[in-house]
Design an enzyme around this catalytic site. Sequence first.
Site, PDB file in Angstrom:
ATOM      1  N   HIS A  56      -2.782   3.130  -4.805  1.00  0.00           N
ATOM      2  CA  HIS A  56      -2.298   2.717  -3.448  1.00  0.00           C
ATOM      3  C   HIS A  56      -0.925   2.175  -3.634  1.00  0.00           C
ATOM      4  CE1 HIS A  56      -5.598   3.017  -0.995  1.00  0.00           C
ATOM      5  NE2 HIS A  56      -6.203   2.658  -1.777  1.00  0.00           N
ATOM      6  N   GLU A  90      -9.484   2.526  -5.402  1.00  0.00           N
ATOM      7  CA  GLU A  90      -9.210   4.045  -4.874  1.00  0.00           C
ATOM      8  C   GLU A  90      -8.036   4.336  -5.774  1.00  0.00           C
ATOM      9  OE1 GLU A  90     -10.966   3.832  -0.710  1.00  0.00           O
ATOM     10  OE2 GLU A  90      -8.913   3.019  -0.700  1.00  0.00           O
ATOM     11  N   ASP A 114       0.952  -1.442   0.009  1.00  0.00           N
ATOM     12  CA  ASP A 114      -0.113   0.082  -0.157  1.00  0.00           C
ATOM     13  C   ASP A 114       0.975   1.196   0.030  1.00  0.00           C
ATOM     14  OD1 ASP A 114      -2.396   1.768   0.429  1.00  0.00           O
ATOM     15  OD2 ASP A 114      -3.221  -0.207   0.756  1.00  0.00           O
TER      16      ASP A 114
HETATM   17  C1  ACM Z   1     -11.054  -0.777   0.231  1.00  0.00           C
HETATM   18  O1  ACM Z   1     -11.321  -0.724   1.302  1.00  0.00           O
HETATM   19  N1  ACM Z   1     -10.392   0.373  -0.215  1.00  0.00           N
HETATM   20  C2  ACM Z   1     -10.991  -1.872  -0.571  1.00  0.00           C
END
Ligand code: ACM
Length: 552
Positions: free
Chosen positions: A247, A314, A176
């Site tokens: 991420h 995201e 991440d």
């Molecule tokens: C997530 O909670 N962004 C998968």
Amino acid sequence: MGFEDLIPAPRTGRRVRPPAPFVLDGRTALGAGPGTEGVARLLRDVLGAATGLPLPDGGADSGIVLRLDPALEREGYRLAVDNRAVRIDGGSAAGVFWGATTLRQLLGPEAFRRAPLDPGRRWEVPGVVVEDAPRFRWRGLLLDVARHFTPTDGVLRRLDQMAAHKLNVLHLHLTDDQGWRLEIGRHPALTAVGAWRPRTRFGHRASPLWEEKPHGGFYTRDDIREIVAYAAARHITVVPEIELPGHSQAAIAAYPGLGNTDAVDTASLRVWDDWGISPHVLAPTEATLRFYEEVFEEVLELFPSPFIHIGGDECPREQWRRSPAAQARLRELGLSGEDALQTWFVRHFDGWLAARGRRLVGWDEILEDGSGGPGGATALDGLTGGAVVSSWRGRAGGVAAARAGHDVVMCPEQQVYLDHRQHPGPHEPVPIGQVRTLEDVYRFEPVPPGLTEEQARHVLGAQAQVWTEVMEDQARVDYQLFPRLAAFAETVWSVLPAPGERDVADFERRMAAHYRRLDALGVAYRPPSGPLPWQRRPGVLGRPIEGAPPNV
Ligand code: ACM
């Protein structure tokens, strides 16, 4: 303790009449039929540790007898106890293993300890017949080891907890913005640089506090081999997640060329010390694809899982909008816009994994159509049939994917994000998210409404998530997971007594016994009643963050 206290509840159970308990003592043998030797080894280890009994090899007539019975469902088992023998028949070694887990619960909470409390105690199993099989094949737990690192022994401990609850998929969130946790031989800076951040925002996203000390760590390839083997012995599949194209700040901090170098200065980028969604995303270049192929080649060597998670959630588009190279790439590929670049990444790795006999899994953003296809097209149209969707932003993604004929795993944040607070009071430690009580989780139904029977078969199961931004150690993760993970385990293992029905009072009654098992396992669960330690000693952790929005 009888089958009446089991968690998760079995399909059926009855007591043998007249009562004929089996007594476990120094002469009790353990007989393993073909294909059950691994389960026998593990059962001897755990019961031997808890009881101090030797459980020598035995035959098929008496003692504990393990056997395969192909007439049973693959993960199903039949456990029959009388005063001569404990027989566990399973449809596979996994079924026998789940039966052995039930046997441990029947022996009492002390069977979950690692050493005998009282070497002279009498060990008895009540005379019962239990017939059981899981409702779903994917009974998952996501552990976020990126935001806060969990050392290998902590992961093994988590696997023990999962096995005790008949959960069978550990989704390891390995990368991440805040850290890269998997050693990659060809790209050593991913961990040498990407596994460490100089400081961490302490607590909540809105917290004014910083912990001014480095945080980090990573798994060597041997660590992963150990984790995967330990999981396999417990019939748990480890699904690795390598996030792309968003991420990715930790990876870009390690290898600045992976980022959008013509839009931002990636050379001075560091592993992120804050929470949220970093704007730093992968550059849509062939070099980036090759780099990640090399990463995935090593991932495939280490993880035998048929499922490989590529994240996909995201991913901000801003840098792609500002990057002349990304814009040129977009035109060259004939794509309609930045959204399509995300789809392009996902499709590439879907095909790449499928060619190697693996199935891509992605968060439900992979459904968003950036392909510019004709009305009604979804991004799924461009994926192989094996691609799986993790439906996290509610149930809609799962419904859309199942209707399109794709398998789904239900992970809705509204119900099974266990990082969210579990009590409305102000004293939860770093109270983020919405309130999800034990009962809320127990009432979770994995199959969303509105699916036909055929579409519902695409629901492989469900998964609880524990994101660890505000959980810096094992005790905090324990607190968030338990007791709610026990309720979750029942939603994915046990069939409903009747459609739409859950007997909360019965679950609460069984939990009374289950807390004793969690005590024996050494789980730092949220106490079911009474003042919490934080209420007695208010401090930074216990104070709600002033002015914080309710859902962060
Ligand atoms: C997530 O909670 N962004 C998968």
